[in-house]
Scaffold this active site. Structure first.
Site, mmCIF file in Angstrom:
data_model
loop_
_atom_site.group_PDB
_atom_site.id
_atom_site.type_symbol
_atom_site.label_atom_id
_atom_site.label_comp_id
_atom_site.label_asym_id
_atom_site.label_seq_id
_atom_site.Cartn_x
_atom_site.Cartn_y
_atom_site.Cartn_z
ATOM 1 N N ASP A 122 -2.364 -9.004 8.851
ATOM 2 C CA ASP A 122 -1.133 -8.797 9.477
ATOM 3 C C ASP A 122 -1.006 -7.752 10.284
ATOM 4 O O ASP A 122 -0.321 -7.593 10.993
ATOM 5 C CB ASP A 122 -0.072 -9.153 8.532
ATOM 6 C CG ASP A 122 0.030 -8.319 6.976
ATOM 7 O OD1 ASP A 122 -0.957 -7.647 7.090
ATOM 8 O OD2 ASP A 122 0.908 -8.388 6.572
ATOM 9 N N ILE A 144 11.241 -10.577 -19.494
ATOM 10 C CA ILE A 144 11.368 -9.541 -20.473
ATOM 11 C C ILE A 144 12.326 -9.807 -21.676
ATOM 12 O O ILE A 144 13.299 -10.694 -21.612
ATOM 13 C CB ILE A 144 12.065 -8.231 -19.914
ATOM 14 C CG1 ILE A 144 11.276 -7.479 -18.935
ATOM 15 C CG2 ILE A 144 12.414 -7.004 -20.927
ATOM 16 C CD1 ILE A 144 11.981 -6.455 -17.888
ATOM 17 N N CYS A 149 0.838 -1.257 -0.192
ATOM 18 C CA CYS A 149 0.014 -0.043 0.057
ATOM 19 C C CYS A 149 0.706 1.219 -0.013
ATOM 20 O O CYS A 149 2.008 1.144 -0.222
ATOM 21 C CB CYS A 149 -0.848 -0.216 1.185
ATOM 22 S SG CYS A 149 -1.732 -1.472 1.404
#
EC number: 6.3.5.4
Length: 670
Positions: A102, A289, A2
């Site tokens: 958590d 990639i 976040c």
């Protein structure tokens, strides 16, 4: 994972919720699922959170309060991988939980252990925790620096954010490039506290700040990488230890309420992660990639590994045209200079993962730092052989020839051909590549920078930056391999993670987890005798890691030499249409005069040499890195200094309050 934003007011000032909204909108990419804020301590403290839902999706909203008194509050970014174990231990001690997240475990762990709780956490995290009983606010960052946390302080307030953009969303915060950054981290003398911006500091990995009721802060270290080497450990014991700890590290990171995937380059680190994932998961994606027909394209190895372990293979074909198109966006998100265009490719890869609706990937980041995987670890060992003379010097000369042929691609970044390693009086008592590289670039300070306008003084140089970062006597007491690992960890915190991990991943709302930076693994590796980290006779890096898994990896993989992740260079990018536009725009005389960072005449000289020297020239390779650093710094200046960070003071957020306050308001009919 976040994003978090915090404002701490001084002198009885109050937090404006719209400031929290503006900050949160600037880093919404870190948490697009929901947003919340709380006002504490008579509105003198504001906590804000933008959420990327991974665990306990339907609850676990933040800011979160303890479910008893409401006196403890937290905003948290990251994952705690042993939270279920701690939940059971804490329940045995009398704790009760309202969620399965958590985040709540951290609150209860702190309730029982105070600040000693921070050293008990195993994961990737940054959080701010308010203790209303003591009137203390704690700013905590994980031991490996995976999750960022920046702060700015004035006489009126302290402002914290997961990204500098969050702080710069408030126009009252001054915006300027840091001369300390230019004279240190830009040239490889990394300092975990220094950001690219004057007045903006970073919480150091393994540290926390305590801000008390008077608004005074104090810094505390709760974890430090140790090198308590067990000299009696055999090579077989070391391999057993690595296998045990790494399997646990991967297993911990597979816990999620959404699908967990992996990045796979085809090299040793990501292949091991893929192999260990396949023991516990059958349905996962492997992302890689590709660079077309370039020598940097190793996607064929990744495809073979994905097929071998049953992962669904996803390849991003990354051309230099698309890298040029995405450079400005990448520099905006990394908030630090870019040495190789590969950072842009990682940004694009994360975007692909996001477009497919995924949220979580495991990565191999940290393995080169922890297991001594960069070419310069071998180079330093060769230097030590050359210094001995006699037969050892003869063997060293042979290895030096082989090394140059084997590591050509990483020259100019991870090693240099012409470095004055043989001189006496090295900072840490031995010839170490990173300080030598920094000193070499540091000689350019007076030529490259507009020193008077930047306020650069004679003692502003990489050498002094190195001296300030480490206890010199303690470094001299370490084995040279471990001393170089310690310096390389600073590089991880300050360059690798912002440019190749957290910032380019979270720009696309992707959470990437790093098994090689598991706390238990780091502590275990610190006990391994340094001689096990390389097989110098065969120029094999990360030897104990390689030998631990060589029988589990497919036969074809044992013979390859995988280079550190890099893309085609800046000169190649400059030959694309958009690349020419970028270098023309940002490195023009007017643009350089506008930013007041680089001297136009010297940049013009570098550009001339860059375009005329042979591609095989070691000097041209160094200049290529300088050109990329210069270009990306110019982009950062334009996007984050000259222009205002995009934000909205009307960004919608939910006002969250402790349960006890909500119940009281309901009882009073409010």
């Amino acid at each position: 994972m976040c994003g978090i934003n915090i404002i701490v007011k001084k002198k009885n000032n109050l937090v404006d919720p719209q400031d929290l909204a503006a900050m949160s909108s600037a880093i919404e990419h870190r948490g697009p699922d929901e947003a919340g804020f709380s006002l504490l301590n008579d509105n003198s403290i504001g906590l804000a959170h933008v959420r990327l839902s991974i665990l306990d999706i339907h609850s676990g909203q933040q800011p979160m309060f303890d479910n008893k008194s409401g006196e403890l509050a937290i905003v948290f970014n990251g994952e705690i991988y042993d939270h279920e174990i701690w939940r059971k231990k804490l329940e045995a001690k009398g704790s009760s939980f309202a969620t399965k997240s958590d985040t709540e475990v951290i609150i209860e762990l702190y309730r029982h252990y105070g600040t000693d709780a921070f050293a008990k956490l195993n994961g990737e995290f940054a959080f701010m925790l308010w203790d209303g009983r003591k009137k203390n606010l704690y700013a905590v960052r994980d031991y490996a620096g995976v999750k960022p946390l920046f702060f700015y302080e004035s006489d009126q307030e302290m402002i914290f954010s997961s990204e500098v953009k969050g702080i710069f969303a408030l126009p009252r915060v001054p915006r300027k490039i840091s001369k300390d950054y230019l004279c240190g981290p830009l040239f490889g003398a990394f300092s975990p506290a220094i950001s690219a911006f004057e007045g903006i500091q970073s919480i150091k990995p393994g540290h926390f700040l305590c801000i008390n009721a008077e608004g005074k802060k104090s810094e505390h270290r709760y974890w430090q990488q140790s090198y308590d080497v067990d000299q009696s450990m055999t090579f077989e014991d070391a391999k057993k230890l690595v296998r045990e700890k790494l399997q646990k590290a991967v297993s911990r990171r597979l816990v999620a309420d959404v699908k967990v995937n992996t990045y796979l380059s085809g090299g040793l680190d990501s292949s091991i992660v893929c192999a260990l994932m396949s023991r516990e998961r059958q349905d996962f994606n492997a992302y890689t990639i590709g660079f077309g027909d370039s020598v940097y394209d190793e996607s064929h190895l990744a495809r073979q590994m994905a097929d071998h372990y049953g992962a669904k293979f996803n390849k991003l074909d990354c051309s230099m045209d698309t890298i040029a198109d995405n450079l400005e966006r990448t520099a905006y998100h990394t908030e630090s200079a870019i040495a190789n265009p590969g950072a842009v490719a990682k940004m694009q890869l994360s975007e692909l993962v996001h477009q497919q609706g995924e949220k979580v990937c495991l990565t191999g980041e940290g393995a080169d730092e922890v297991f001594a995987g960069y070419p310069y670890f071998k180079l330093e060992a060769i230097w030590r052989m050359l210094k001995q003379g006699g037969e050892e010097r003869k063997q060293g000369l042979e290895l030096w020839k082989k090394f140059q042929a084997k590591e050509t691609r990483s020259e100019g970044i991870h090693w240099n051909r012409k470095v004055d390693w043989s001189r006496p009086n090295h900072i840490y008592g031995y010839a170490a590549f990173m300080p030598l590289r920094s000193e070499e670039y540091g000689n350019l300070i007076q030529k490259l920078f507009q020193t008077k306008k930047l306020g650069i003084m004679a003692n502003d140089n990489p050498e002094n930056c190195f001296k300030s970062q480490f206890d010199i006597e303690a470094m001299k007491a370490l084995d040279p391999i471990n001393a170089s690992k310690e310096m390389t960890l600073n590089q991880l915190y300050c360059y690798m993670i912002p440019n190749l991990a957290d910032r380019v991943e979270m720009a696309n709302s992707i959470e990437c987890r790093t098994p090689f930076l598991d706390r238990e693994l780091l502590e275990a590796v610190g006990t391994i005798p340094p001689k096990y980290f390389m097989d110098l006779a065969n120029l094999r890096e990360k030897y104990v890691l390689f030998d631990s898994y060589k029988d589990e990896l497919p036969q074809f993989h044992r013979k390859i030499h995988k280079h550190p992740f890099m893309s085609p260079d800046w000169l190649t990018l400059s030959k694309t249409h958009r690349g020419r536009e970028l270098f023309g725009e940002y490195l023009s005389q007017s643009a350089l005069q506008q930013s007041e960072i680089f001297k136009p005449k010297f940049v013009a000289l570098l550009k001339f040499l860059w375009n005329t020297l042979p591609r095989t020239s070691g000097l041209r390779k160094k200049i290529d890195t300088l050109m990329g650093l210069t270009l990306s710094m110019q982009v950062i200046h334009k996007k984050l200094i000259e222009n205002t960070v995009p934000h909205s003071r009307d960004f919608k957020m939910i006002h969250r309050k402790p349960k006890v306050i909500i119940e009281g308001e309901m009882a009073n009919g409010r």
